[in-house]
Design a protein around this motif. Structure first.
Motif, PDB file in Angstrom:
ATOM      1  N   THR A   1      56.336  52.324  53.301  1.00  5.17           N
ATOM      2  CA  THR A   1      55.878  50.910  52.261  1.00  5.17           C
ATOM      3  C   THR A   1      57.681  50.416  52.353  1.00  5.17           C
ATOM      4  OG1 THR A   1      54.460  53.070  51.582  1.00  5.17           O
ATOM      5  CG2 THR A   1      55.139  51.410  49.936  1.00  5.17           C
ATOM      6  N   ALA A   2      58.372  51.026  51.633  1.00  7.84           N
ATOM      7  CA  ALA A   2      59.609  50.497  51.116  1.00  7.84           C
ATOM      8  C   ALA A   2      60.066  49.933  52.476  1.00  7.84           C
ATOM      9  CB  ALA A   2      60.524  51.442  50.675  1.00  7.84           C
ATOM     10  N   LEU A   3      59.682  50.075  53.335  1.00  5.21           N
ATOM     11  CA  LEU A   3      60.342  48.325  54.880  1.00  5.21           C
ATOM     12  C   LEU A   3      59.404  47.954  54.246  1.00  5.21           C
ATOM     13  CD1 LEU A   3      60.660  50.406  57.404  1.00  5.21           C
ATOM     14  CD2 LEU A   3      62.177  49.977  56.136  1.00  5.21           C
ATOM     15  N   ALA A   4      57.842  48.114  54.535  1.00  3.48           N
ATOM     16  CA  ALA A   4      57.319  46.574  53.740  1.00  3.48           C
ATOM     17  C   ALA A   4      57.384  45.226  52.638  1.00  3.48           C
ATOM     18  CB  ALA A   4      55.358  47.344  54.343  1.00  3.48           C
ATOM     19  N   VAL A   5      57.805  46.616  51.963  1.00  2.00           N
ATOM     20  CA  VAL A   5      57.181  45.229  50.161  1.00  2.00           C
ATOM     21  C   VAL A   5      57.939  44.128  50.409  1.00  2.00           C
ATOM     22  CG1 VAL A   5      58.572  45.157  48.197  1.00  2.00           C
ATOM     23  CG2 VAL A   5      57.516  47.331  48.918  1.00  2.00           C
ATOM     24  N   PRO A   6      59.047  44.336  51.831  1.00  2.00           N
ATOM     25  CA  PRO A   6      59.843  42.156  51.388  1.00  2.00           C
ATOM     26  C   PRO A   6      59.205  41.596  51.768  1.00  2.00           C
ATOM     27  CG  PRO A   6      61.018  43.972  52.126  1.00  2.00           C
ATOM     28  CD  PRO A   6      60.474  44.709  52.295  1.00  2.00           C
ATOM     29  N   LEU A   7      58.280  42.558  53.321  1.00  2.00           N
ATOM     30  CA  LEU A   7      57.753  41.531  54.591  1.00  2.00           C
ATOM     31  C   LEU A   7      56.108  41.956  53.714  1.00  2.00           C
ATOM     32  CD1 LEU A   7      58.782  43.605  57.598  1.00  2.00           C
ATOM     33  CD2 LEU A   7      59.634  41.580  56.313  1.00  2.00           C
TER      34      LEU A   7
ATOM     35  N   HIS B   1      41.714  53.386  54.152  1.00  2.91           N
ATOM     36  CA  HIS B   1      43.013  53.706  55.276  1.00  2.91           C
ATOM     37  C   HIS B   1      43.848  51.890  55.987  1.00  2.91           C
ATOM     38  CE1 HIS B   1      43.641  53.072  60.218  1.00  2.91           C
ATOM     39  NE2 HIS B   1      43.691  54.478  59.446  1.00  2.91           N
ATOM     40  N   ALA B   2      42.261  50.957  55.288  1.00  2.00           N
ATOM     41  CA  ALA B   2      43.029  49.492  55.576  1.00  2.00           C
ATOM     42  C   ALA B   2      43.598  49.316  54.665  1.00  2.00           C
ATOM     43  CB  ALA B   2      40.975  49.051  55.855  1.00  2.00           C
ATOM     44  N   PHE B   3      43.565  49.964  53.506  1.00  2.00           N
ATOM     45  CA  PHE B   3      44.476  49.485  52.340  1.00  2.00           C
ATOM     46  C   PHE B   3      46.539  49.480  53.306  1.00  2.00           C
ATOM     47  CE2 PHE B   3      47.566  50.664  48.819  1.00  2.00           C
ATOM     48  CZ  PHE B   3      46.891  49.606  48.166  1.00  2.00           C
ATOM     49  N   HIS B   4      46.325  51.515  52.964  1.00  2.00           N
ATOM     50  CA  HIS B   4      47.146  51.703  53.565  1.00  2.00           C
ATOM     51  C   HIS B   4      48.024  51.156  54.471  1.00  2.00           C
ATOM     52  CE1 HIS B   4      47.860  54.992  50.244  1.00  2.00           C
ATOM     53  NE2 HIS B   4      46.673  54.739  50.360  1.00  2.00           N
TER      54      HIS B   4
ATOM     55  N   ASP C   1      48.358  38.501  52.494  1.00  2.00           N
ATOM     56  CA  ASP C   1      48.655  40.308  51.849  1.00  2.00           C
ATOM     57  C   ASP C   1      47.951  41.342  50.782  1.00  2.00           C
ATOM     58  OD1 ASP C   1      48.902  40.098  55.064  1.00  2.00           O
ATOM     59  OD2 ASP C   1      51.349  40.460  54.850  1.00  2.00           O
ATOM     60  N   ILE C   2      48.528  40.612  49.883  1.00  2.00           N
ATOM     61  CA  ILE C   2      48.180  41.042  48.807  1.00  2.00           C
ATOM     62  C   ILE C   2      47.355  40.892  48.489  1.00  2.00           C
ATOM     63  CG2 ILE C   2      48.986  40.832  46.263  1.00  2.00           C
ATOM     64  CD1 ILE C   2      52.235  40.323  47.229  1.00  2.00           C
ATOM     65  N   ASP C   3      46.585  39.324  48.889  1.00  2.00           N
ATOM     66  CA  ASP C   3      45.618  39.268  48.490  1.00  2.00           C
ATOM     67  C   ASP C   3      43.799  40.531  49.270  1.00  2.00           C
ATOM     68  OD1 ASP C   3      45.951  37.048  46.056  1.00  2.00           O
ATOM     69  OD2 ASP C   3      45.874  35.470  48.225  1.00  2.00           O
ATOM     70  N   GLU C   4      44.564  40.329  50.334  1.00  2.00           N
ATOM     71  CA  GLU C   4      43.903  41.241  50.584  1.00  2.00           C
ATOM     72  C   GLU C   4      43.916  43.011  50.043  1.00  2.00           C
ATOM     73  OE1 GLU C   4      41.072  43.212  54.609  1.00  2.00           O
ATOM     74  OE2 GLU C   4      41.631  41.076  53.278  1.00  2.00           O
ATOM     75  N   LEU C   5      44.804  43.385  49.939  1.00  6.51           N
ATOM     76  CA  LEU C   5      44.891  44.385  49.661  1.00  6.51           C
ATOM     77  C   LEU C   5      44.767  45.174  48.286  1.00  6.51           C
ATOM     78  CD1 LEU C   5      49.080  45.272  50.202  1.00  6.51           C
ATOM     79  CD2 LEU C   5      47.437  46.174  50.903  1.00  6.51           C
ATOM     80  N   LYS C   6      43.938  43.365  47.873  1.00  7.33           N
ATOM     81  CA  LYS C   6      43.576  43.460  46.236  1.00  7.33           C
ATOM     82  C   LYS C   6      41.849  43.764  46.285  1.00  7.33           C
ATOM     83  CE  LYS C   6      47.078  41.168  43.447  1.00  7.33           C
ATOM     84  NZ  LYS C   6      47.030  39.748  42.515  1.00  7.33           N
ATOM     85  N   ARG C   7      41.594  42.896  47.129  1.00  5.63           N
ATOM     86  CA  ARG C   7      40.365  43.088  47.669  1.00  5.63           C
ATOM     87  C   ARG C   7      39.667  44.184  48.338  1.00  5.63           C
ATOM     88  NH1 ARG C   7      36.581  43.145  51.873  1.00  5.63           N
ATOM     89  NH2 ARG C   7      38.298  43.775  53.423  1.00  5.63           N
ATOM     90  N   LEU C   8      40.442  44.794  49.400  1.00  5.25           N
ATOM     91  CA  LEU C   8      40.143  45.691  49.755  1.00  5.25           C
ATOM     92  C   LEU C   8      39.877  47.062  48.556  1.00  5.25           C
ATOM     93  CD1 LEU C   8      42.142  46.367  52.694  1.00  5.25           C
ATOM     94  CD2 LEU C   8      39.907  46.769  52.834  1.00  5.25           C
ATOM     95  N   THR C   9      40.945  46.648  47.585  1.00  7.33           N
ATOM     96  CA  THR C   9      41.419  47.647  46.412  1.00  7.33           C
ATOM     97  C   THR C   9      39.610  47.462  45.179  1.00  7.33           C
ATOM     98  OG1 THR C   9      43.757  47.493  46.093  1.00  7.33           O
ATOM     99  CG2 THR C   9      41.745  48.538  44.227  1.00  7.33           C
ATOM    100  N   ASP C  10      38.941  46.528  45.376  1.00  6.41           N
ATOM    101  CA  ASP C  10      37.905  45.973  44.672  1.00  6.41           C
ATOM    102  C   ASP C  10      36.667  46.475  45.236  1.00  6.41           C
ATOM    103  OD1 ASP C  10      39.254  44.487  42.672  1.00  6.41           O
ATOM    104  OD2 ASP C  10      38.846  42.649  43.293  1.00  6.41           O
ATOM    105  N   ALA C  11      36.624  46.592  46.462  1.00  5.37           N
ATOM    106  CA  ALA C  11      35.821  46.844  47.010  1.00  5.37           C
ATOM    107  C   ALA C  11      35.130  48.601  47.455  1.00  5.37           C
ATOM    108  CB  ALA C  11      35.931  46.436  48.798  1.00  5.37           C
TER     109      ALA C  11
END
Length: 253
Positions: free
Chosen positions: A119-125, A160-163, A130-140
């Motif tokens: 997660t720490a490695l992914a933050v700047p990348l 699973h898809a979120f993480h 991607d962030i919009d997709e994380l929000k969509r998955l969370t709403d779903a």
């Protein structure tokens, strides 16, 4: 427990496009054996918590359910044993590992360590998309959370898809298979935690996901790691204090 039947006992693959240039222009065809299909089906069900901790999986029963012979089932189970997702028994069956305090603590510790690092490695990348997709998955996920028992598998797929949207962004092909193995081992624990969760903590199902998104949006790796650690710990913490009863009953098996 529902499993999709394995469609064929012959290797399958996707034929390559025909390209001028003769045989030298053709690429090898990827093959998937029946054993691979059986392994994939069992692996998916373990990851998504479709098996209970301590559940015995008999080769013949699995073969009948999946409409295959016993050989690919035996081979697939051998792979899962080597990955510590199931454990062998004296009668040639395998068992989903029991919930023990030692295993509970070990899985939680290792998942926090490895997934926190990814997660720490992914933050700047992670990109805005991607962030919009994380929000969509969370709403779903939130939309289905009220019917958690009925839609348990779909909720698990969204989680699973979120993480893994986050983890794959870290760009570590070495760590991803390690995390997938840890999720196979954790699936029955998450299932057990969902069964005992009563909502008394007042936190929504995606509370930590939203905290994680906020940290990623702010490019705060430390905050993202902390949110991820809390998310992982939530399920495992629910089982602490109940492990003694589970171990006691398991001793009679």
């Amino acid at each position: 427990m529902a499993h999709a039947p394995i469609a064929s006992k012959e290797p399958v693959g996707t034929a390559p496009s025909v390209v001028p240039g003769g045989l030298s222009a053709l690429a090898p065809v990827a093959r998937q054996t029946v054993q691979d299909q059986v392994y994939g089906e069992l692996r998916e069900n373990l990851i998504h918590g479709m098996f209970d901790a301590g559940e015995v999986l008999k080769i013949r029963d699995l073969a009948e359910r999946l409409s295959v012979s016993t050989m690919p089932v035996r081979e697939a189970l051998g792979r899962l044993v080597s990955e510590h997702a199931v454990e062998p028994m004296a009668n040639r069956s395998v068992r989903v590992p029991l919930i023990t305090r030692e295993r509970l603590d070990d899985l939680a510790r290792v998942r926090r360590l490895i997934e926190g690092e990814l997660t720490a490695l992914a933050v700047p990348l992670l990109s805005p998309a991607d962030i919009d997709e994380l929000k969509r998955l969370t709403d779903a996920y939130d939309a289905l959370a009220g019917g958690l028992i009925r839609a348990a598998r779909e909720v698990s797929r969204l989680n699973h898809a979120f993480h893994f949207t986050i983890y794959r962004a870290a760009g570590s092909p070495v760590l991803i298979p390690v995390v997938e193995s840890l999720w196979m081992q954790s699936g029955p624990y998450v299932r057990a935690a969902a069964a005992v969760y009563d909502g008394s903590d007042g936190a929504g199902a995606t509370n930590y996901h939203r905290r994680l998104i906020e940290a990623i949006d702010a490019r705060d790796a430390d905050a993202a790691r902390a949110a991820l650690s809390a998310d992982i710990g939530r399920a495992f913490d629910l089982l602490r204090g109940r492990v003694g009863d589970a171990e006691g009953s398991a001793a009679d098996d």
